[in-house]
Design an enzyme around this catalytic site. Structure first.
Site, mmCIF file in Angstrom:
data_model
loop_
_atom_site.group_PDB
_atom_site.id
_atom_site.type_symbol
_atom_site.label_atom_id
_atom_site.label_comp_id
_atom_site.label_asym_id
_atom_site.label_seq_id
_atom_site.Cartn_x
_atom_site.Cartn_y
_atom_site.Cartn_z
ATOM 1 N N HIS A 188 -2.935 0.713 -1.720
ATOM 2 C CA HIS A 188 -3.374 1.411 -0.504
ATOM 3 C C HIS A 188 -4.230 2.627 -0.868
ATOM 4 O O HIS A 188 -5.235 2.898 -0.213
ATOM 5 C CB HIS A 188 -2.172 1.836 0.347
ATOM 6 C CG HIS A 188 -1.742 0.792 1.334
ATOM 7 N ND1 HIS A 188 -2.358 0.640 2.550
ATOM 8 C CD2 HIS A 188 -0.773 -0.149 1.276
ATOM 9 C CE1 HIS A 188 -1.783 -0.350 3.209
ATOM 10 N NE2 HIS A 188 -0.813 -0.842 2.465
ATOM 11 N N ARG A 189 -3.822 3.367 -1.903
ATOM 12 C CA ARG A 189 -4.614 4.529 -2.330
ATOM 13 C C ARG A 189 -6.022 4.107 -2.719
ATOM 14 O O ARG A 189 -7.000 4.787 -2.405
ATOM 15 C CB ARG A 189 -3.940 5.210 -3.528
ATOM 16 C CG ARG A 189 -2.773 6.073 -3.178
ATOM 17 C CD ARG A 189 -2.255 6.802 -4.411
ATOM 18 N NE ARG A 189 -0.991 7.449 -4.134
ATOM 19 C CZ ARG A 189 0.074 7.376 -4.918
ATOM 20 N NH1 ARG A 189 0.044 6.703 -6.045
ATOM 21 N NH2 ARG A 189 1.176 8.004 -4.589
ATOM 22 N N ASP A 228 0.203 6.295 8.352
ATOM 23 C CA ASP A 228 0.454 4.905 7.944
ATOM 24 C C ASP A 228 1.705 4.861 7.065
ATOM 25 O O ASP A 228 1.671 5.293 5.929
ATOM 26 C CB ASP A 228 -0.771 4.394 7.166
ATOM 27 C CG ASP A 228 -0.749 2.881 6.970
ATOM 28 O OD1 ASP A 228 0.213 2.224 7.415
ATOM 29 O OD2 ASP A 228 -1.689 2.374 6.355
ATOM 30 N N SER A 288 -1.502 -8.068 8.548
ATOM 31 C CA SER A 288 -2.383 -8.482 9.638
ATOM 32 C C SER A 288 -3.711 -7.737 9.635
ATOM 33 O O SER A 288 -4.579 -8.039 10.448
ATOM 34 C CB SER A 288 -1.677 -8.282 10.986
ATOM 35 O OG SER A 288 -1.369 -6.914 11.182
ATOM 36 N N GLY A 323 0.859 -4.637 14.616
ATOM 37 C CA GLY A 323 0.671 -6.037 14.249
ATOM 38 C C GLY A 323 1.677 -6.406 13.179
ATOM 39 O O GLY A 323 2.469 -5.570 12.731
#
Length: 194
Positions: free
Chosen positions: A58-59, A92, A21, A17
């Site tokens: 993110h962590r 990721d 998103s 995406g």
């Protein structure tokens, strides 16, 4: 999405995406539905202060259920090293991995060929994982996140066009071998395979 603990080959779930998103959040939510040890393979490198902040955010999104390995380039090697330990692995993202790969080939004249070969090596390694479940007897699922970068304008520079083309090649190849694939649109998952 329903996953069962069996001795079947590991499933690959591909999630793509646009930027922001909801790809990573969706991948985490789905992966956390599966019992067992979990490994997050982070491909981002803190090249500047803004990227370092993104990595930290993110962590913080991940629960304590996750172990993390920071692997800007060596995805396959890390999978090989960690195979006995984890039930779920989340990569990721492939787009940042590709950016890192292309950075290593910036001065070569046949940049596209070398990058394409590196992509093919990664895809072949993922296929081997699917086919040889005895190598990964604990592994249930691999979630793979990547950006869809081909829906905008044609980039103005040769390097940016090459990156867009290689990202499209990489995404197509991973989507082909995935058991399930999702396109994220404004935080909503559209299942396009599986």
């Amino acid at each position: 999405m329903e996953h069962h603990a069996t001795n079947c080959n590991p499933r690959i779930i591909f999630i793509t995406g646009g930027a922001r998103s909801g790809k990573s959040s969706f991948a985490l939510r789905q992966a956390e539905k599966i019992d067992g040890k979990k490994l997050f393979l982070a491909t981002a490198a803190p090249l500047d202060a803004e990227m370092a902040v993104r990595i930290q955010l993110h962590r913080e999104q991940r629960s304590r259920a996750w172990d993390t390995a920071e692997v800007p380039l060596k995805i396959l090697e890390t999978l090989e090293d960690q195979k006995p330990f984890y039930r779920v692995i989340l990569i990721d993202c492939l787009t940042l991995w590709l950016f890192n790969v292309m950075g290593g080939h910036a001065e070569t004249s046949d940049e596209g060929a070398e990058v394409a070969q590196t992509i093919d090596t990664l895809v072949k390694g993922l296929q081997d994982i699917q086919k040889h479940s005895q190598w990964f007897e604990n592994l249930s699922s691999i979630f793979i996140v990547s950006n869809e970068v081909g829906m905008g304008i044609v980039p103005g520079s040769r390097t940016a066009r090459l990156f867009r083309d290689m990202a499209g090649r990489l995404n197509q190849k991973v989507a082909q071998l995935a058991n399930e694939a999702y396109l994220m649109i404004s935080g909503l998952p559209l299942q396009v395979k599986g």
